[in-house]
Design a protein around this motif. Sequence first.
Motif, PDB file in Angstrom:
ATOM      1  N   LYS A 116       0.834  -1.201   0.000  1.00 45.34           N
ATOM      2  CA  LYS A 116       0.000   0.000   0.000  1.00 45.34           C
ATOM      3  C   LYS A 116       0.869   1.252   0.000  1.00 45.34           C
ATOM      4  O   LYS A 116       1.994   1.249   0.522  1.00 45.34           O
ATOM      5  N   ASP A 117       0.286   2.305  -0.552  1.00 44.20           N
ATOM      6  CA  ASP A 117       0.952   3.604  -0.480  1.00 44.20           C
ATOM      7  C   ASP A 117       1.001   4.058   0.982  1.00 44.20           C
ATOM      8  O   ASP A 117       0.135   3.716   1.790  1.00 44.20           O
ATOM      9  N   GLN A 118       2.017   4.837   1.290  1.00 45.73           N
ATOM     10  CA  GLN A 118       2.149   5.380   2.649  1.00 45.73           C
ATOM     11  C   GLN A 118       1.001   6.362   2.903  1.00 45.73           C
ATOM     12  O   GLN A 118       0.700   7.232   2.086  1.00 45.73           O
ATOM     13  N   ASN A 128       5.561  11.021  -4.798  1.00 46.61           N
ATOM     14  CA  ASN A 128       5.975   9.835  -5.556  1.00 46.61           C
ATOM     15  C   ASN A 128       6.936   8.948  -4.784  1.00 46.61           C
ATOM     16  O   ASN A 128       7.107   7.774  -5.127  1.00 46.61           O
ATOM     17  N   TYR A 130       6.392   8.005  -1.872  1.00 49.67           N
ATOM     18  CA  TYR A 130       5.623   7.310  -0.847  1.00 49.67           C
ATOM     19  C   TYR A 130       4.518   6.415  -1.447  1.00 49.67           C
ATOM     20  O   TYR A 130       3.611   6.002  -0.744  1.00 49.67           O
ATOM     21  N   ILE A 131       4.622   6.135  -2.698  1.00 45.54           N
ATOM     22  CA  ILE A 131       3.619   5.275  -3.336  1.00 45.54           C
ATOM     23  C   ILE A 131       4.296   4.066  -3.972  1.00 45.54           C
ATOM     24  O   ILE A 131       5.507   4.050  -4.211  1.00 45.54           O
ATOM     25  N   HIS A 133       5.320   1.682  -6.806  1.00 48.12           N
ATOM     26  CA  HIS A 133       5.613   1.791  -8.230  1.00 48.12           C
ATOM     27  C   HIS A 133       5.718   0.393  -8.843  1.00 48.12           C
ATOM     28  O   HIS A 133       5.819  -0.622  -8.136  1.00 48.12           O
ATOM     29  N   PRO A 170      -1.705   6.903 -10.721  1.00 50.45           N
ATOM     30  CA  PRO A 170      -1.768   6.350  -9.367  1.00 50.45           C
ATOM     31  C   PRO A 170      -2.117   4.864  -9.333  1.00 50.45           C
ATOM     32  O   PRO A 170      -2.265   4.293  -8.249  1.00 50.45           O
ATOM     33  N   ALA A 181      -4.182   0.826  -5.581  1.00 57.15           N
ATOM     34  CA  ALA A 181      -3.664   0.251  -4.349  1.00 57.15           C
ATOM     35  C   ALA A 181      -4.841   0.002  -3.396  1.00 57.15           C
ATOM     36  O   ALA A 181      -5.853   0.701  -3.467  1.00 57.15           O
ATOM     37  N   ILE A 213       6.929   1.974   1.715  1.00 53.51           N
ATOM     38  CA  ILE A 213       5.773   1.169   1.310  1.00 53.51           C
ATOM     39  C   ILE A 213       5.246   0.418   2.520  1.00 53.51           C
ATOM     40  O   ILE A 213       6.018  -0.177   3.286  1.00 53.51           O
TER      41      ILE A 213
END
Length: 228
Positions: A116-118, A128, A130-131, A133, A170, A181, A213
């Motif tokens: 998952k994204d932060q 970018n 914190y997500i 990829h 995203p 996500a 992440i």
Amino acid sequence: MKLNGKHVILSFVLFVFGYLIAVGYQHTSFFNDTEEITDEEWDRTFHYRQQLIDLEARNQTLQQDINDLRLDLMKMEENFSNEQQTLTEAVELKQTLQAYVGELNIEGEGIFLSLKDQNFVPSEENVNDYIVHDYHIQLVLNELYSAGAEAIAINGQRIYADSHVVCVGPVISVDGKSYPAPFEIEAIGNKDTLMNSLTLAQGVIDELVNDQIEVEYKQMNQIVMEHN
């Protein structure tokens, strides 16, 4: 006429001689008849004996034919058994390959991961960073395959050797299908081996955490992946 002693003796001799001739003739006739009957019986006995010999020879031939047929049948049964085993193995291999390429469902133990994204992103930081990829997911996939994963799915979609995972804004696109996500990854294989591979010190999990992440993972006793 007066008979004298010579006449009496002569008559007696002639009588005895005649009697002996008659007895001899009867005796000879008896033995001749006996010989004729014995010859007929011998011929008949020889005929039956010859038939018996012929039947025994025919029986031996038939018995040999039966033995040959039994041997041929045994060979045919053995060949059929081998062919049946080969066919069974081929079917099992076909089903295994079909499961691997996604034509059939596959199930077994394995592991589950969620990326998952932060949730918290400092205002001065680049979002970018914190997500999740595509290279994060590819990192996980490579590690799972290296650890012996038999099948992998992302958000329920099977991953194959020619699959493409790319970032599209995203979301993540898997073979043209977009997923937001969290990204849930399932892998079928030896759950202990897979988990040990991911959780090595400074390994994949540590790298994901260092990239901000959020990672959740656990072992699974049963995972079912449907064919796509």
